[in-house]
Design a protein around this motif. Structure first.
Motif, mmCIF file in Angstrom:
data_model
loop_
_atom_site.group_PDB
_atom_site.id
_atom_site.type_symbol
_atom_site.label_atom_id
_atom_site.label_comp_id
_atom_site.label_asym_id
_atom_site.label_seq_id
_atom_site.Cartn_x
_atom_site.Cartn_y
_atom_site.Cartn_z
ATOM 1 N N ASN A 86 9.074 -15.770 -2.343
ATOM 2 C CA ASN A 86 7.698 -16.274 -2.335
ATOM 3 C C ASN A 86 6.759 -15.358 -1.552
ATOM 4 O O ASN A 86 5.637 -15.095 -1.978
ATOM 5 C CB ASN A 86 7.650 -17.691 -1.766
ATOM 6 N N ILE A 87 7.218 -14.871 -0.421
ATOM 7 C CA ILE A 87 6.371 -14.014 0.410
ATOM 8 C C ILE A 87 6.114 -12.680 -0.279
ATOM 9 O O ILE A 87 4.972 -12.202 -0.327
ATOM 10 C CB ILE A 87 6.999 -13.820 1.806
ATOM 11 N N ILE A 88 7.144 -12.068 -0.832
ATOM 12 C CA ILE A 88 6.954 -10.778 -1.508
ATOM 13 C C ILE A 88 6.083 -10.948 -2.752
ATOM 14 O O ILE A 88 5.199 -10.129 -3.015
ATOM 15 C CB ILE A 88 8.302 -10.108 -1.828
ATOM 16 N N THR A 89 6.294 -12.012 -3.502
ATOM 17 C CA THR A 89 5.464 -12.260 -4.683
ATOM 18 C C THR A 89 3.993 -12.383 -4.284
ATOM 19 O O THR A 89 3.114 -11.830 -4.946
ATOM 20 C CB THR A 89 5.955 -13.520 -5.427
ATOM 21 N N SER A 90 3.717 -13.076 -3.186
ATOM 22 C CA SER A 90 2.337 -13.186 -2.693
ATOM 23 C C SER A 90 1.810 -11.842 -2.198
ATOM 24 O O SER A 90 0.669 -11.468 -2.470
ATOM 25 C CB SER A 90 2.255 -14.208 -1.553
ATOM 26 N N TRP A 97 -0.084 -3.599 -0.640
ATOM 27 C CA TRP A 97 1.338 -3.653 -0.971
ATOM 28 C C TRP A 97 1.868 -2.355 -1.581
ATOM 29 O O TRP A 97 2.806 -1.763 -1.067
ATOM 30 C CB TRP A 97 1.637 -4.830 -1.911
ATOM 31 N N ASN A 98 1.307 -1.919 -2.693
ATOM 32 C CA ASN A 98 1.887 -0.787 -3.426
ATOM 33 C C ASN A 98 2.043 0.490 -2.606
ATOM 34 O O ASN A 98 3.105 1.091 -2.635
ATOM 35 C CB ASN A 98 1.101 -0.517 -4.711
ATOM 36 N N PRO A 99 1.021 0.913 -1.873
ATOM 37 C CA PRO A 99 1.232 2.150 -1.129
ATOM 38 C C PRO A 99 2.271 2.042 -0.006
ATOM 39 O O PRO A 99 2.850 3.038 0.390
ATOM 40 C CB PRO A 99 -0.144 2.488 -0.549
ATOM 41 N N PHE A 101 4.998 -0.329 -0.007
ATOM 42 C CA PHE A 101 6.332 -0.825 -0.352
ATOM 43 C C PHE A 101 6.850 -0.411 -1.719
ATOM 44 O O PHE A 101 7.896 0.184 -1.836
ATOM 45 C CB PHE A 101 6.375 -2.367 -0.243
ATOM 46 N N TRP A 102 6.164 -0.760 -2.772
ATOM 47 C CA TRP A 102 6.759 -0.554 -4.094
ATOM 48 C C TRP A 102 5.667 -0.561 -5.139
ATOM 49 O O TRP A 102 4.723 -1.328 -5.061
ATOM 50 C CB TRP A 102 7.728 -1.694 -4.393
ATOM 51 N N ARG A 103 5.875 0.239 -6.122
ATOM 52 C CA ARG A 103 4.928 0.197 -7.254
ATOM 53 C C ARG A 103 5.226 -1.072 -8.039
ATOM 54 O O ARG A 103 6.370 -1.443 -8.217
ATOM 55 C CB ARG A 103 5.060 1.425 -8.112
ATOM 56 N N ALA A 104 4.214 -1.753 -8.500
ATOM 57 C CA ALA A 104 4.408 -3.025 -9.211
ATOM 58 C C ALA A 104 4.735 -2.791 -10.662
ATOM 59 O O ALA A 104 4.474 -1.774 -11.222
ATOM 60 C CB ALA A 104 3.153 -3.879 -9.101
#
Length: 104
Positions: A86-90, A97-99, A101-104
């Motif tokens: 839930n937290i990561i999805t938010s 987020w993207n820069p 952790f991860w490209r969506a």
């Protein structure tokens, strides 16, 4: 297990007391080594990739984590309370987020 839960609650309460990003960053810097922070960041990236439906091999390639670490993350997600999901999805909806952790 109770002692572990109490330790987690204590750390959570400290983080909540910090109240803003600068104070939380300072607190985490003081509490954890660079290696521990690297590992936590790696885990968040692994969870994000798995939550987004990437295969374990794709996640390994993207994060440079060991395949055993990615497999452990996948097993954890299957049995977790879904809090991390839930937290990561938010978080993925946020501009930062993207820069980080991860490209969506």
């Amino acid at each position: 297990m109770q002692k572990y839960d109490d330790k987690l609650k204590g750390i959570a309460k400290l983080i909540l007391l910090a109240k803003d990003e600068k104070k939380v960053s300072g607190l985490l810097h003081d509490l954890f080594t660079e290696s521990e922070i690297d590992k936590a960041h790696e885990r968040a990236r692994i969870f994000a990739g798995l939550i987004n439906g990437h295969s374990q091999r794709e996640v390994r390639d993207e994060t440079d984590a060991a395949i055993a670490t990615v497999t452990h993350g996948a097993r954890f997600l299957k049995k977790s309370s879904r809090a991390i999901n839930n937290i990561i999805t938010s978080a993925q909806r946020m501009n930062w987020w993207n820069p980080l952790f991860w490209r969506a």
